[in-house]
Design an enzyme around this catalytic site. Structure first.
Site, PDB file in Angstrom:
ATOM      1  CB  THR A  34      55.162  70.599  -8.702  1.00  0.00           C
ATOM      2  OG1 THR A  34      56.066  70.679 -10.294  1.00  0.00           O
ATOM      3  CG2 THR A  34      56.873  71.901  -7.819  1.00  0.00           C
ATOM      4  CE  LYS A  74      58.703  70.052 -11.000  1.00  0.00           C
ATOM      5  NZ  LYS A  74      58.206  71.401 -12.159  1.00  0.00           N
ATOM      6  CB  THR A 117      59.291  75.607 -13.134  1.00  0.00           C
ATOM      7  OG1 THR A 117      58.340  76.864 -12.599  1.00  0.00           O
ATOM      8  CG2 THR A 117      61.340  75.678 -12.574  1.00  0.00           C
TER       9      THR A 117
END
Length: 504
Positions: free
Chosen positions: A206, A232, A250
């Site tokens: 992201t 990630k 996240t």
């Protein structure tokens, strides 16, 4: 320095007093008008953290695929991926998942799948750009659709399901029709090439600035074991993850190995590894709704004698009870690998310019050492000082002093603090700042500046009250972090909360 610090405020006063006598400690403070002395500096390039691997580096018996499904706005940006075990038996599967009470739909679905299958799975599907969190009944239906549709497309009849992970903006529904339409194409394009593994790591991203893919190999008895890991995360990072449980951005991660491990023992090994890696990182102190680390073990490893590519007979599943020595080796290898993956997340913290290790030693218990390290790592004052390359160690002591440790309070007269340069530095000599509660009388100002200019550095805090130690990894707070996080709802007005924004 006073002989004791009965409260955080007295710690702060002591730090201020010391700063008066040591001018360099206050060098990056603001002026009376509030003007920042520290200039806005861009984060360093992260390109050197992207690794490439040969085909032999990846674990046997897995295929991966990724595609653009239209979640991310940029045309062609990878935002959907799958990993599937091609072994003739399902993987042992384990997971550590967020303890946030607002659990995202994929967290709930993955937990249920692991419970109903007794820790077995065929693989996973992941999307980025939308967290499918705080999305109600529709969100759960969409997560189940992703899992069931993927499982139905896989060859063979399997009782085990496909685990689900999502990351991105909170409070928005997935474009589920687009995703479901892409799943057959994903299954048809499965392969095990290094490029496909790297593309899968990109499908996780992201606000990440680089794909996080790692691989390792080690011997376990007569077998050559391989691990591949992807994770990630860049913001909303302060994980506290545990095994799946009822009612349970996240950070997402997957570790796939061709070792054979009993599901219950794989879960125990993952708990151990995550507690000492992912649960010990923080970027901004915010725990996400979607944090998930999966571990899959398919038992496809071959003999070490033949480079792991020949299987005379299937590897028997390890258990801690029957194979304590080999299981211990596997658990430590998993911990080391998880630690490397976790550190990549901190290195890619939103706007980060520094990677900082907080090492606390001389504690009576690991839990106390860990709590003190996290207290410092989550201190905004400390993190902004690191960005400004300001050697104000009073901020470190302040965070140490307010750590909630009752009934085991810290003895201020036993605490020592040092700056540690990275191993790659031309001068690796530690710089002692405080010894047994007393400030060092002749701190080398030039040496302090030299250490704080490094991209990697460490803070060592010795509590002088035992033999246990812990490490926590964090980064600095920069102007860019505020820019990234200060206008989320203006750019995407439908957001309720922010997990992590989709790549643009």
């Amino acid at each position: 320095m006073p002989p004791s610090f009965p409260s955080p405020s007295s710690l702060t006063r002591a730090a201020a007093t010391t700063a008066t006598s040591l001018p360099f400690l206050a060098r990056s403070a603001t002026t009376s008008a509030g003007t920042a002395v520290t200039p806005n500096k861009p984060p360093p390039s992260k390109d050197h953290h992207v690794h490439t691997y040969s085909p032999e580096a990846f674990p046997l018996g897995y295929s991966v695929s990724s595609t653009h499904s239209g979640i991310k706005k940029k045309a062609g940006a990878l935002d959907l991926g799958i990993l599937v075990s091609t072994s003739d038996t399902p993987c042992a599967a384990a997971a550590c998942m967020t303890r946030n009470v607002f659990k995202a739909a994929p967290v709930t679905v993955t937990s249920e799948l692991l419970r109903s299958s007794n820790g077995r799975a065929k693989g996973f599907i992941v999307n980025s750009g939308c967290a499918n969190a705080v999305t109600g009944k529709k969100g759960l239906e969409d997560a189940w659709s992703m899992s069931n549709t993927t499982t139905s497309q896989l060859p063979g009849n399997t009782q085990e399901g496909t685990l689900v992970m999502s990351t991105g903006v909170i409070g928005q529904h997935l474009p589920i029709s687009n995703i479901l339409d892409k799943i057959p194409d994903l299954v048809r394009s499965l392969d095990d090439s290094p490029k496909s593994w790297l593309d899968l790591s990109k499908a996780f991203m992201t606000t990440d600035t680089f794909p996080k893919l790692r691989a390792k190999t080690f011997k376990l008895g007569d077998r050559l074991i391989r691990m591949a890991g992807i994770d990630k995360g860049a913001g909303m990072i302060a994980p506290s993850m545990g095994p799946p449980q009822p009612p349970h951005a996240t950070l997402l991660g997957i570790i796939a190995t061709d070792a054979a491990v009993n599901p219950e023992d794989l879960q125990n090994a993952l708990n151990y590894a995550v507690d000492r890696s992912f649960n010990n990182i923080t970027v901004d102190g915010d725990m996400s709704t979607n944090d998930t680390i999966l571990c899959l073990a398919n038992g496809a490893a071959g003999s070490a004698e033949h480079g792991g590519r020949e299987v005379k007979e299937k590897m028997k599943e390890l258990t801690e009870r029957e194979n304590p020595e080999e299981f211990g080796v596997f658990r430590e290898q998993l911990r080391e690998f998880a630690e490397e993956l976790a550190q990549l997340v901190v290195r890619d913290g939103e706007g980060a310019t520094k990677f900082v290790t907080i090492r606390v030693k001389g504690a009576p218990t690991y839990e106390i050492a860990n709590a003190v390290a996290k207290s410092v790592a989550n201190s905004s004052l400390f993190k902004t000082a690191m960005y400004g390359e300001d050697a104000n160690w009073g901020r470190i002591l302040c965070a140490v002093g307010y750590t909630p440790l009752s009934p085991n309070p810290i003895s201020p007269t036993s605490v020592s603090v040092s700056f540690l340069p990275p191993a790659s530095s031309s001068n690796t000599t530690p710089l002692r700042l405080l010894t047994n509660g007393e400030p060092e009388p002749n701190i080398d100002e030039a040496r302090a500046s030299e250490i704080l200019k490094e991209e990697d550095l460490a803070i060592e805090i010795d509590l002088g009250d035992g033999k246990e130690e812990a490490k926590v990894w964090t980064c600095d707070f920069s102007h860019e972090y505020v820019t990234i996080n200060g206008s989320t709802t203006k750019r995407t007005p439908r957001i309720v909360f922010k997990d992590e924004e989709p790549s643009q």
